[in-house]
Design an enzyme around this catalytic site. Structure first.
Site, PDB file in Angstrom:
ATOM      1  N   GLU A  17      -0.528  -6.980  17.786  1.00 36.93           N
ATOM      2  CA  GLU A  17      -1.361  -7.982  17.158  1.00 36.93           C
ATOM      3  C   GLU A  17      -1.501  -9.065  17.713  1.00 36.93           C
ATOM      4  O   GLU A  17      -2.123 -10.232  17.092  1.00 36.93           O
ATOM      5  CB  GLU A  17      -1.407  -7.818  15.642  1.00 36.93           C
ATOM      6  CG  GLU A  17       0.200  -8.307  15.037  1.00 36.93           C
ATOM      7  CD  GLU A  17       0.301  -8.290  13.625  1.00 36.93           C
ATOM      8  OE1 GLU A  17      -0.822  -8.231  12.941  1.00 36.93           O
ATOM      9  OE2 GLU A  17       1.374  -8.063  13.000  1.00 36.93           O
ATOM     10  N   ARG A  25       1.634  -2.753   3.174  1.00 38.63           N
ATOM     11  CA  ARG A  25       1.880  -4.329   3.625  1.00 38.63           C
ATOM     12  C   ARG A  25       3.033  -4.579   2.631  1.00 38.63           C
ATOM     13  O   ARG A  25       2.397  -5.240   1.412  1.00 38.63           O
ATOM     14  CB  ARG A  25       0.619  -5.198   3.289  1.00 38.63           C
ATOM     15  CG  ARG A  25      -0.446  -5.274   4.459  1.00 38.63           C
ATOM     16  CD  ARG A  25      -1.699  -5.966   4.101  1.00 38.63           C
ATOM     17  NE  ARG A  25      -2.449  -6.013   5.446  1.00 38.63           N
ATOM     18  CZ  ARG A  25      -3.520  -5.595   5.331  1.00 38.63           C
ATOM     19  NH1 ARG A  25      -4.215  -4.654   4.602  1.00 38.63           N
ATOM     20  NH2 ARG A  25      -4.535  -5.951   6.559  1.00 38.63           N
ATOM     21  N   ARG A  37      -8.333 -16.958  11.244  1.00 40.99           N
ATOM     22  CA  ARG A  37      -8.964 -15.999  10.548  1.00 40.99           C
ATOM     23  C   ARG A  37      -9.556 -16.312   9.265  1.00 40.99           C
ATOM     24  O   ARG A  37     -10.434 -15.593   8.595  1.00 40.99           O
ATOM     25  CB  ARG A  37      -8.264 -14.681  10.500  1.00 40.99           C
ATOM     26  CG  ARG A  37      -6.675 -14.682   9.654  1.00 40.99           C
ATOM     27  CD  ARG A  37      -5.815 -13.679  10.033  1.00 40.99           C
ATOM     28  NE  ARG A  37      -5.760 -12.509   9.017  1.00 40.99           N
ATOM     29  CZ  ARG A  37      -5.199 -11.513   9.022  1.00 40.99           C
ATOM     30  NH1 ARG A  37      -3.939 -11.424   9.727  1.00 40.99           N
ATOM     31  NH2 ARG A  37      -5.289 -10.810   7.888  1.00 40.99           N
ATOM     32  N   ARG A  95       5.387  -1.308   6.786  1.00 37.76           N
ATOM     33  CA  ARG A  95       5.748  -2.448   7.507  1.00 37.76           C
ATOM     34  C   ARG A  95       6.543  -3.433   7.101  1.00 37.76           C
ATOM     35  O   ARG A  95       6.590  -3.474   5.680  1.00 37.76           O
ATOM     36  CB  ARG A  95       4.403  -3.212   7.603  1.00 37.76           C
ATOM     37  CG  ARG A  95       4.655  -4.458   8.609  1.00 37.76           C
ATOM     38  CD  ARG A  95       2.790  -4.976   8.888  1.00 37.76           C
ATOM     39  NE  ARG A  95       2.726  -5.422   7.894  1.00 37.76           N
ATOM     40  CZ  ARG A  95       1.463  -6.330   7.899  1.00 37.76           C
ATOM     41  NH1 ARG A  95       0.598  -6.233   8.873  1.00 37.76           N
ATOM     42  NH2 ARG A  95       0.877  -7.059   6.754  1.00 37.76           N
ATOM     43  N   ASN A 150      -6.977  -7.671  13.092  1.00 37.50           N
ATOM     44  CA  ASN A 150      -7.178  -9.068  12.315  1.00 37.50           C
ATOM     45  C   ASN A 150      -6.557 -10.192  12.972  1.00 37.50           C
ATOM     46  O   ASN A 150      -7.094 -11.172  13.406  1.00 37.50           O
ATOM     47  CB  ASN A 150      -6.726  -8.976  10.925  1.00 37.50           C
ATOM     48  CG  ASN A 150      -7.249  -7.620  10.153  1.00 37.50           C
ATOM     49  OD1 ASN A 150      -8.298  -7.290  10.357  1.00 37.50           O
ATOM     50  ND2 ASN A 150      -6.691  -7.390   9.061  1.00 37.50           N
ATOM     51  N   ASP A 151      -5.481 -10.097  13.391  1.00 34.75           N
ATOM     52  CA  ASP A 151      -4.439 -11.077  14.029  1.00 34.75           C
ATOM     53  C   ASP A 151      -4.736 -11.011  15.700  1.00 34.75           C
ATOM     54  O   ASP A 151      -4.737 -12.066  16.213  1.00 34.75           O
ATOM     55  CB  ASP A 151      -2.994 -10.916  13.741  1.00 34.75           C
ATOM     56  CG  ASP A 151      -2.544 -11.584  12.578  1.00 34.75           C
ATOM     57  OD1 ASP A 151      -3.184 -12.657  12.054  1.00 34.75           O
ATOM     58  OD2 ASP A 151      -1.733 -10.975  11.582  1.00 34.75           O
ATOM     59  N   HIS A 206      -6.289  -8.688  -9.581  1.00 30.88           N
ATOM     60  CA  HIS A 206      -6.355  -7.463 -10.783  1.00 30.88           C
ATOM     61  C   HIS A 206      -7.677  -6.986 -11.192  1.00 30.88           C
ATOM     62  O   HIS A 206      -8.047  -5.572 -11.483  1.00 30.88           O
ATOM     63  CB  HIS A 206      -5.586  -7.994 -11.775  1.00 30.88           C
ATOM     64  CG  HIS A 206      -3.826  -7.843 -11.254  1.00 30.88           C
ATOM     65  ND1 HIS A 206      -3.242  -8.903 -12.081  1.00 30.88           N
ATOM     66  CD2 HIS A 206      -3.473  -7.248 -10.566  1.00 30.88           C
ATOM     67  CE1 HIS A 206      -1.907  -8.408 -11.331  1.00 30.88           C
ATOM     68  NE2 HIS A 206      -2.222  -7.582 -10.375  1.00 30.88           N
ATOM     69  N   CYS A 250      -5.311  -0.726  12.660  1.00 37.84           N
ATOM     70  CA  CYS A 250      -5.154  -1.034  11.131  1.00 37.84           C
ATOM     71  C   CYS A 250      -5.775  -2.355  10.445  1.00 37.84           C
ATOM     72  O   CYS A 250      -5.654  -2.503   9.477  1.00 37.84           O
ATOM     73  CB  CYS A 250      -3.643  -0.891  10.562  1.00 37.84           C
ATOM     74  SG  CYS A 250      -2.671  -2.053  11.419  1.00 37.84           S
TER      75      CYS A 250
END
Ligand code: PEP
Ligand code: MG
Length: 596
Positions: free
Chosen positions: A438, A304, A472, A340, A461-462, A197, A509
């Protein structure tokens, strides 16, 4: 200027862009040392009354902060404080503290401190970055009540002696909101992430921030001269005069460039020879949509949704999900909104679905978990289908490894469509459905997948993690995490080619998509879309507008021939440096000679 101390560079997560050069102000952790104080039995009632008053005051203070944020920032940031109101209204916590005061004769401050500390220790044991961060909200509320009990003012950042860089173990949302805006130059912390936050608010306030600095900030003292690079996520302690002048130049350039990026946001992301690449936004929280709109994203390329699940004490109901999806779909109007389905598991865990595994990244994650919990999956698919009646909603399945996973998911989707039709509930019959590519297996069967889906989104990323067998999140093997490894470039190119051959949309992405270092290669591969953190859109747009497609394509051909990641990266960087040296210097750091 003569330096007696050696320059030290620390790295962290670049949470809010910008450069700050200034004097450090190290914040003491306010609730780190509450001494155990035994109170006399006859004082127990007064202690409980004091506690009740401190809680009531805290409630009023939180409402006041919320109002301030609403007027000075925005409604969405103000909602962060709803969580604080829930914590202060938590009967288990409040009554627990009171019973500790009664039974153990301890002071209210100690009882609260001890309960909160134990709770946070438990949260930290759960391997869930989101929950760990919620610990910071709980500390924030607890510190407020303790400060009220001690008659202290909590907002220590309200009045600063001058311009300062705030250095802290943790930073609460209240710290951030109440800080003296004219004097806070930057925030740096040992904890947190891009989705903390505090990071969200720092971005809204346009204050550079680097969080989760490694190994620690213990060597920083109040009064030290320090440089914060919010673009790269670097902290420079005891900077040399060369570094000082280099970063001063970078700050000027960066500020000017960020303003340019905003003024360029209406420009079409097309190459000099007329090829368009759509730039979409990745969002984790509904409020991120504001940044997406500000940076004129083409749409949302990746929502996400697991953060909805990580975010809540209970699994979100169909209605809660529908409300969120619909709200975003309406805001986006006809712009694409790719939702997703949940990608829980791996490093994103939820206490309600309690699964412990030896190898979570290779285990019960994403689509595997959704298919294993059909009710949960059905709830989410129904909410997405219902929201599809209100905008350009598209559905995407994560971590696909074989065709059966897609077929089973599509079957379930068809059943839900039938049910909605019977119930006369509106939805978009033609809602597009895509898959994340991915895993290496998905990349290698892309031709088979292309025949049953409407689009691909390559999750680098994956893809990097699974292809190169490198966790990762691991610091130890981070040197092996190489997005330009020949295996990765070959797989991406293959997927893009297959998509185009089959006439389906292909996007990227993963984090690569928003990093200008890779833009020349990714556009040269021929992707339709790059989807990224909204804050990265400006720089990627600029790189695209300075590129020529035929040059980018020839860089790809050269890169695909390279035997190593470093050689193909060099090809991309050399091109970036030639067409847009400003961005090269800002994000890659530029040649060391730049500093002199
Ligand atoms: C990816 O893997 O590249 C991706 C975008 O998904 P996530 O980072 O959420 O795993
Ligand atoms: Mg992924």
């Amino acid at each position: 200027m003569k330096h007696t101390k050696t320059e030290v560079i620390l790295t962290g997560v670049p949470a809010s862009p910008g450069i700050a050069i200034g004097t450090a102000l190290v914040l003491e952790s306010r609730v780190s040392n509450i001494e155990k104080r035994i109170i006399a039995s006859e004082s127990i009632d007064v202690e409980i009354e004091n506690f009740d008053n401190a809680v009531e005051d805290a409630k009023k203070q939180i409402l006041e902060i919320q109002k301030k944020v609403q007027t000075e920032l925005n409604d969405d940031d103000a909602k962060i404080f709803d969580a604080h109101l829930l914590i202060i209204d938590d009967h288990t916590l409040i009554n627990g503290v009171k019973s500790d005061i009664k039974i153990s004769n301890v002071s209210a401050a100690y009882a609260l401190y001890e309960r909160v500390q134990k709770f946070i220790e438990t949260l930290n044991k759960i391997n869930d970055p989101y929950l760990k961060e919620r610990g910071s909200d709980i500390w924030d509320v607890a510190s407020r009540v303790i400060a009220n009990l001690h008659g202290q003012e909590l907002e220590s950042l309200k009045h600063l002696p001058g311009q300062r860089i705030i250095v802290s173990h943790d930073l609460t949302p209240s710290d951030t909101v109440f800080s003296d805006r004219n004097n806070v130059q930057a925030f740096i912390t040992e904890t947190g992430s891009r989705t903390s936050h505090a990071a969200i608010i720092a971005r809204s306030m346009n204050i550079p921030a680097v969080l989760a600095v490694k190994p620690s900030l213990s060597s920083v003292r109040s009064g030290d001269v320090i440089i914060v690079d919010g673009y790269k996520g670097e902290i420079i302690l005891n900077p040399t005069s060369d570094s000082l002048s280099y970063y001063a130049r970078k700050e000027t350039k960066g500020g000017i460039m960020r303003e340019h990026f905003i003024s360029e946001s209406t420009l079409i992301p097309e190459t000099l020879d007329g090829f368009q690449v759509q730039l979409a936004a990745n969002i984790e929280f509904p409020e991120d949509i504001n940044d997406a709109i500000k940076h004129k994203a083409y749409g949302v390329g990746l929502y996400r949704t697991e953060y909805l699940y990580l975010n809540s004490e209970h699994l979100p109901s169909e209605k809660e999900q529908f409300d969120t999806y619909k709200k975003l779909a309406v805001i986006l109007e006809d712009k694409p909104f790719v939702i997703r389905t949940l990608d829980l598991g791996g490093d994103k865990l939820n206490t309600k679905i309690n699964i412990t595994e030896e190898n979570p990244f290779l285990g019960y994650r994403a689509i595997r978990l959704s298919l294993g919990f059909p009710k949960l999956f059905e709830t989410q698919l129904t909410a997405i289908l219902k929201a599809s009646a209100y905008g350009n909603v598209k559905l995407m399945f994560p971590m696909i490894t074989c065709i059966e996973e897609v077929k089973q998911s599509l079957e379930l989707l068809s059943k839900i469509k039938l049910k909605l039709k019977e119930e006369k509930i509106p939805y978009n019959e033609k809602m597009e459905v895509g898959v994340m590519i991915e895993t290496p297996s998905a990349a290698l069967i892309a031709d088979k997948l292309a025949s049953i889906v409407d689009f691909f989104s390559i999750g680098t990323n994956d893809l990097v993690q699974y292809t190169l067998a490198v966790d990762r999140n691991s610091k130890q093997v981070a040197y092996l995490y190489q997005p330009t490894h020949p295996a990765i470039l070959t797989l991406i190119k293959r997927v893009v080619d297959v998509a185009k051959l089959n006439g389906i949309w292909v996007s990227i992405c993963g984090e690569m998509a928003g990093d200008p270092q890779y833009t020349p290669l990714l556009i040269g591969m021929g992707v339709h879309e790059l989807s990224m953190s909204p804050l990265s859109i400006g720089s990627v747009r600029r790189v695209i507008r300075k590129s020529k497609m035929h040059e980018a394509e020839s860089r790809v051909s050269e890169a695909l021939k390279c035997p190593s990641a470093s050689e193909s990266l060099k090809i991309s960087l050399d091109y970036l440096n030639r067409i847009e040296p400003n961005i090269y210097n800002l994000t890659v750091g530029g040649d060391i000679n730049e500093k002199t």
